[in-house]
Design an enzyme around this catalytic site. Sequence first.
Site, PDB file in Angstrom:
ATOM      1  N   PHE A  43      28.494 -14.175  50.558  1.00 20.22           N
ATOM      2  CA  PHE A  43      27.435 -13.408  49.900  1.00 20.22           C
ATOM      3  C   PHE A  43      27.949 -12.335  48.937  1.00 20.22           C
ATOM      4  O   PHE A  43      27.188 -11.863  48.100  1.00 20.22           O
ATOM      5  CB  PHE A  43      26.475 -12.758  50.925  1.00 20.22           C
ATOM      6  CG  PHE A  43      25.695 -13.754  51.729  1.00 20.22           C
ATOM      7  CD1 PHE A  43      24.602 -14.401  51.200  1.00 20.22           C
ATOM      8  CD2 PHE A  43      26.081 -14.065  53.027  1.00 20.22           C
ATOM      9  CE1 PHE A  43      23.886 -15.343  51.939  1.00 20.22           C
ATOM     10  CE2 PHE A  43      25.376 -14.996  53.778  1.00 20.22           C
ATOM     11  CZ  PHE A  43      24.277 -15.637  53.236  1.00 20.22           C
TER      12      PHE A  43
ATOM     13  N   TYR B 223      30.366 -19.047  46.084  1.00 17.03           N
ATOM     14  CA  TYR B 223      29.630 -19.194  44.830  1.00 17.03           C
ATOM     15  C   TYR B 223      30.414 -20.100  43.891  1.00 17.03           C
ATOM     16  O   TYR B 223      31.619 -19.930  43.717  1.00 17.03           O
ATOM     17  CB  TYR B 223      29.441 -17.830  44.164  1.00 17.03           C
ATOM     18  CG  TYR B 223      28.556 -16.877  44.943  1.00 17.03           C
ATOM     19  CD1 TYR B 223      27.209 -17.140  45.141  1.00 17.03           C
ATOM     20  CD2 TYR B 223      29.079 -15.689  45.463  1.00 17.03           C
ATOM     21  CE1 TYR B 223      26.390 -16.252  45.837  1.00 17.03           C
ATOM     22  CE2 TYR B 223      28.272 -14.790  46.152  1.00 17.03           C
ATOM     23  CZ  TYR B 223      26.931 -15.079  46.339  1.00 17.03           C
ATOM     24  OH  TYR B 223      26.129 -14.206  47.024  1.00 17.03           O
TER      25      TYR B 223
ATOM     26  N   ASP C 140      29.002 -22.109  51.435  1.00 17.71           N
ATOM     27  CA  ASP C 140      30.270 -22.228  50.715  1.00 17.71           C
ATOM     28  C   ASP C 140      30.306 -21.174  49.616  1.00 17.71           C
ATOM     29  O   ASP C 140      29.297 -20.527  49.331  1.00 17.71           O
ATOM     30  CB  ASP C 140      30.517 -23.642  50.175  1.00 17.71           C
ATOM     31  CG  ASP C 140      29.483 -24.109  49.165  1.00 17.71           C
ATOM     32  OD1 ASP C 140      28.446 -23.436  49.006  1.00 17.71           O
ATOM     33  OD2 ASP C 140      29.705 -25.147  48.527  1.00 17.71           O
TER      34      ASP C 140
END
Length: 251
Positions: free
Chosen positions: A85, A74, A72
């Site tokens: 990412f 950040y 999910d």
Amino acid sequence: MKPLFSKDDIPSDWRELLHDYFESTDWQSLTRNLQAVLDSNPHLVRPEPHNFFKALKLCPVNSVKVIILGQDPYHSPDLAQGLAFSIPADIAPNSRVFPSSLRNISKALALEGFGQLPHGDLHHWAKQGVLLLNTALSVKLGEAGSHTNLGWKSLIDFLISALAKQKPHLIWMLWGGHAQSKLPLIKDGVDQLVMQSSHPSGLGVYKTDKPFLQPGGKGSCRHFTDANKWLEGHNLIPIRWVENSQTDLFS
């Protein structure tokens, strides 16, 4: 009142891929649950709603070559962009908020001869056909996994399955148990390259029989190298993993 979330936010080519899904009760449940969250606390939702589908907007169906699955977004402030990412380029790699997963991705790239990432913004991957897809597309600020049960799973599972069936020669980088749980959705695809390793975050990067990085900096999983060899073998343009890198892509 105009809803803050609808299927019209999804690019038309991805809507076509997903067409049957929009008639499902799963889709109705997701829209209802997400709209309730956006109506009550929109300032706590990350990324902002207009970025929920950024991964799909930057990577049209016909351009997808590689799929990297995150879990999910950040949940820390000022990080989530709508790409798994990826973080804003102005966050320095030596900053304490720079995610460990990106540090280890950069280490792997360097070990494979591509050089280190100059920053954590992965837009240039997406624009080359790397689908950076989280399996939940929103999160509550400060609470990891907080939107997992809103209904995102049904949408992303449908998308993964449909993509694998429609497009041959795809590359799947499945890092960690959560991403690897999607393997049954990929099995009906034609000529797919599936690569598995531990997740690149924290110490878990070393802790499986398929480590993302080998202890002591001895090597990496070589996913980035093997992906480019696969693409070249199918007469497709390899991914430029590090911007402005002059290194040998297949070192």
